[in-house]
Write a protein that holds these residues in place. Structure first.
Motif, PDB file in Angstrom:
ATOM      1  N   THR A  68       6.776   6.363  -5.082  1.00 30.09           N
ATOM      2  CA  THR A  68       5.712   7.246  -4.599  1.00 30.09           C
ATOM      3  C   THR A  68       5.932   7.603  -3.133  1.00 30.09           C
ATOM      4  O   THR A  68       5.713   8.746  -2.721  1.00 30.09           O
ATOM      5  CB  THR A  68       4.346   6.556  -4.778  1.00 30.09           C
ATOM      6  N   ILE A 118      -1.024  12.872   2.781  1.00 28.12           N
ATOM      7  CA  ILE A 118       0.216  12.582   2.059  1.00 28.12           C
ATOM      8  C   ILE A 118       0.967  11.444   2.741  1.00 28.12           C
ATOM      9  O   ILE A 118       1.490  10.530   2.071  1.00 28.12           O
ATOM     10  CB  ILE A 118       1.097  13.847   1.982  1.00 28.12           C
ATOM     11  N   SER A 119       1.020  11.464   4.063  1.00 28.18           N
ATOM     12  CA  SER A 119       1.699  10.405   4.813  1.00 28.18           C
ATOM     13  C   SER A 119       1.029   9.055   4.582  1.00 28.18           C
ATOM     14  O   SER A 119       1.705   8.030   4.394  1.00 28.18           O
ATOM     15  CB  SER A 119       1.696  10.748   6.303  1.00 28.18           C
ATOM     16  N   ALA A 129       1.916   7.559   1.297  1.00 30.25           N
ATOM     17  CA  ALA A 129       3.260   6.975   1.347  1.00 30.25           C
ATOM     18  C   ALA A 129       3.227   5.599   2.003  1.00 30.25           C
ATOM     19  O   ALA A 129       3.869   4.651   1.527  1.00 30.25           O
ATOM     20  CB  ALA A 129       4.192   7.902   2.118  1.00 30.25           C
ATOM     21  N   LEU A 145      -1.103  13.565  -5.263  1.00 28.52           N
ATOM     22  CA  LEU A 145      -0.082  14.109  -4.365  1.00 28.52           C
ATOM     23  C   LEU A 145       0.180  15.586  -4.632  1.00 28.52           C
ATOM     24  O   LEU A 145       0.284  16.393  -3.694  1.00 28.52           O
ATOM     25  CB  LEU A 145       1.221  13.317  -4.514  1.00 28.52           C
ATOM     26  N   ALA A 188       6.368  11.383  -1.605  1.00 27.49           N
ATOM     27  CA  ALA A 188       5.535  11.871  -0.503  1.00 27.49           C
ATOM     28  C   ALA A 188       6.403  12.348   0.657  1.00 27.49           C
ATOM     29  O   ALA A 188       6.102  13.360   1.303  1.00 27.49           O
ATOM     30  CB  ALA A 188       4.579  10.774  -0.047  1.00 27.49           C
TER      31      ALA A 188
END
Length: 453
Positions: free
Chosen positions: A312, A295-296, A299, A177, A316
Motif C-alpha cells: 500500500t 495519501i502520504s 503510506a 486511495l 501511495a
C-alpha cells in the motif's frame, strides 16, 4: 448583516454534517405525508383507489399491523446502518488516517440512504396516527398512504443491501486511495485549466504592498472568491494572500497585502476578512495539497508495525509521483478574476514544489528509511518525476536536493549489499536522465559506508 455572516461561517460545517441530507429528506417525507393525507379522500383519488383496490388494505387492523411493522423494521435498519458508519469511521481513523474521516462522513450516497430510512419512518408514523374512527362508526383508512409506506419499506430493504455493499468498499484501502487520487488530480487539473484560459505573465511586486493583519486565529482553509472579488472590484483594489492554505494563523499576523493602504478603513477590512474561511477539517475540494497529505499519511500508516503493508505504501508513493508531476504545470502564484475584469484582482500563494516534496515524503522517509523495498520505490518515483522536471531547473534542483537526503538515510540504515545493489541500479537509471547531478548522487551513495549496528 451579522446573521448572514454567521450563517456563511457555519455553511460548510452544516453541509458537511452527517445529518445534513438526512434532515432534508426527513422534511421532504413529512411534507409528502401531509400532501398524501390532504388528497387521500378526494373524489378523483377515491376513483383511482377503486381501480387498484387489489393492492390496498381494506381494514384498519391490517393497516395498523403493516405500518407498525414497517416503522419498527426500518428503525432497526437505521440503528444498524448508523452503527456500521461509526465502525467504518473508527476503522478508517485507525488503519488509514484520521484526515480521511471527513471525506467518508460527507459521502452523499450514505447520507441519502440514512435520510430515506428516517423519512420512511416519519411517513409510516404519520399514516399510522391518521387511522381514525368516523362519526358513522366506520374507520378512515389512508389506504393509498399505506401503499406508499409499503413501497418505501421495500425500497429501504434494497437500499440496505446497497449500503452494506458500499460501506464495506469504503473502508478498503485501494478504494480510498483511488478516490483520493481522482479527487486530487481533478483539483490540480481545474487549476491548470483555469490558468491556461487566463494566463498571466507578469505579476505585481507584492513586497511593496500594504499589509492587513488577521483578526482571528485558526487554520486558513479558503476564501469565498466570488464574494471577495466583487468587493475588490467595487473598491478598485487588489489583494495578495500571503498565507498558504492549511497554515495556522494568529491574531495580528499580516496574512494579506493590498496594493492600496486601507488600514484606516475598518469597515472595508471587516468586509474583506469576512470572506475568509477558518476551520479544522481538510477537504480536497478546498485545495489539492490536502489530497497529497492524506495519501502520504496512508503510506506512513501502512508502514507502521501494527499494519505492515509496504504494498500500500508503494502504491501511495506512485500516486504521489503522478500528482507531483501534474503539479509542475501550476504557476507559483495563482489568481482570480472578477467577471469581465482584464487583470486579476486576487492573488494566491501556491505551496512550492520543494515544500510539497518535503511535506509529503519526509514522514515516509523517516518511517521507512530502513526498508530497502520502499526506499527503492521512492527513488523510482523521483526518477519518474525527473523525466518531466528535468527541463525545469528549479524543480530538478529540488528533486536532487531531496534525493541527497534519501541517499544519506539509506547509507545510515541499509547495510545489506544485495539491497544496496538494487538501490545503486536505480540511481544509475537517474544518471541516464541527468548525467552530472546523477553522478554526484551516485558518488554520494558510494562514499558513505553504512554503519553496522
Amino acid at each position: 448583516m451579522y446573521l448572514r455572516t454567521k450563517i456563511t461561517n457555519h455553511y460548510r460545517e452544516i453541509i458537511n454534517s452527517i445529518g445534513f441530507y438526512p434532515s432534508l429528506l426527513s422534511v421532504a417525507f413529512l411534507i409528502f405525508a401531509v400532501l398524501t393525507m390532504s388528497v387521500e379522500y378526494l373524489a378523483p383519488i377515491e376513483q383511482f383507489k377503486s381501480l387498484i383496490s387489489f393492492v390496498l388494505v381494506d381494514s384498519a387492523e391490517n393497516a395498523r399491523t403493516i405500518l407498525s411493522t414497517l416503522a419498527g423494521s426500518i428503525i432497526s435498519l437505521t440503528v444498524f446502518s448508523f452503527s456500521m458508519v461509526m465502525v467504518v469511521l473508527n476503522a478508517a481513523s485507525a488503519s488509514l488516517s484520521p484526515r480521511v474521516v471527513p471525506g467518508l462522513i460527507t459521502r452523499k450516497s450514505h447520507q441519502m440512504v440514512l435520510g430515506f430510512y428516517l423519512g420512511s419512518i416519519i411517513y409510516s408514523i404519520i399514516m399510522l396516527i391518521n387511522i381514525n374512527k368516523l362519526d358513522n362508526g366506520n374507520t378512515a383508512i389512508p389506504s393509498l398512504g399505506v401503499l406508499f409506506a409499503l413501497i418505501f419499506g421495500l425500497i429501504s430493504l434494497g437500499l440496505f443491501v446497497f449500503f452494506i455493499h458500499s460501506i464495506s468498499k469504503a473502508i478498503q484501502v485501494d478504494n480510498v486511495l483511488n478516490g483520493l487520487f481522482r479527487q486530487t488530480k481533478q483539483e490540480i487539473q481545474d487549476i491548470i485549466n483555469k490558468q491556461g484560459d487566463n494566463p498571466v505573465d507578469n505579476f505585481p511586486e507584492f513586497s511593496n504592498w500594504h499589509s492587513i493583519k488577521s483578526t482571528t486565529e485558526g487554520y486558513y482553509k479558503g476564501v469565498h472568491t466570488n464574494k471577495l472579488c466583487a468587493i475588490l472590484a467595487e473598491e478598485k483594489i487588489e489583494l495578495f494572500i500571503t498565507v498558504k492554505q492549511g497554515y495556522f494563523t494568529v491574531k495580528g499576523y499580516p496574512f494579506l497585502k493590498c496594493n492600496k493602504d486601507i488600514c484606516e478603513n475598518e469597515e472595508l477590512i471587516e468586509k474583506i476578512l469576512d470572506c475568509f474561511i477558518f476551520y479544522i477539517e481538510e477537504y480536497i475540494s478546498d485545495h489539492y495539497r490536502y489530497g497529497l497529505t492524506q495519501i502520504s499519511e496512508i503510506a506512513v500508516k501502512a508502514m507502521s508495525p501494527g499494519i505492515n503493508d509496504p504494498g500500500t505504501a508503494v502504491k501511495a508513493i506512485d500516486m504521489l509521483s503522478i500528482l507531483l508531476i501534474a503539479r509542475l504545470k501550476i504557476n507559483a502564484i495563482n489568481y482570480a478574476y472578477y467577471q469581465s475584469e482584464e487583470a486579476p484582482l486576487l492573488y494566491f500563494h501556491e505551496t512550492s514544489f520543494d515544500e510539497l516534496l518535503h511535506d509529503n515524503f519526509t514522514p515516509l522517509r523517516n518511517y521507512a528509511k530502513a526498508d530497502a523495498y520502499v526506499m527503492t520505490n521512492v527513488i523510482e518515483a523521483f526518477k519518474n518525476i525527473l523525466f518531466i522536471a528535468n527541463e525545469d531547473v528549479e524543480a530538478r534542483n529540488s528533486v536532487f536536493n531531496y534525493l541527497g537526503a534519501i541517499v544519506d538515510d539509506i547509507n545510515q540504515h541499509i547495510c545489506n549489499e544485495y539491497d544496496r545493489r538494487e538501490i545503486r541500479n536505480m540511481l544509475q537509471a537517474i544518471v541516464r536522465i541527468s548525467e552530472l547531478q546523477g553522478n554526484q548522487l551516485v558518488a554520494r551513495f558510494e562514499q558513505h559506508q553504512p554503519i553496522s549496528e
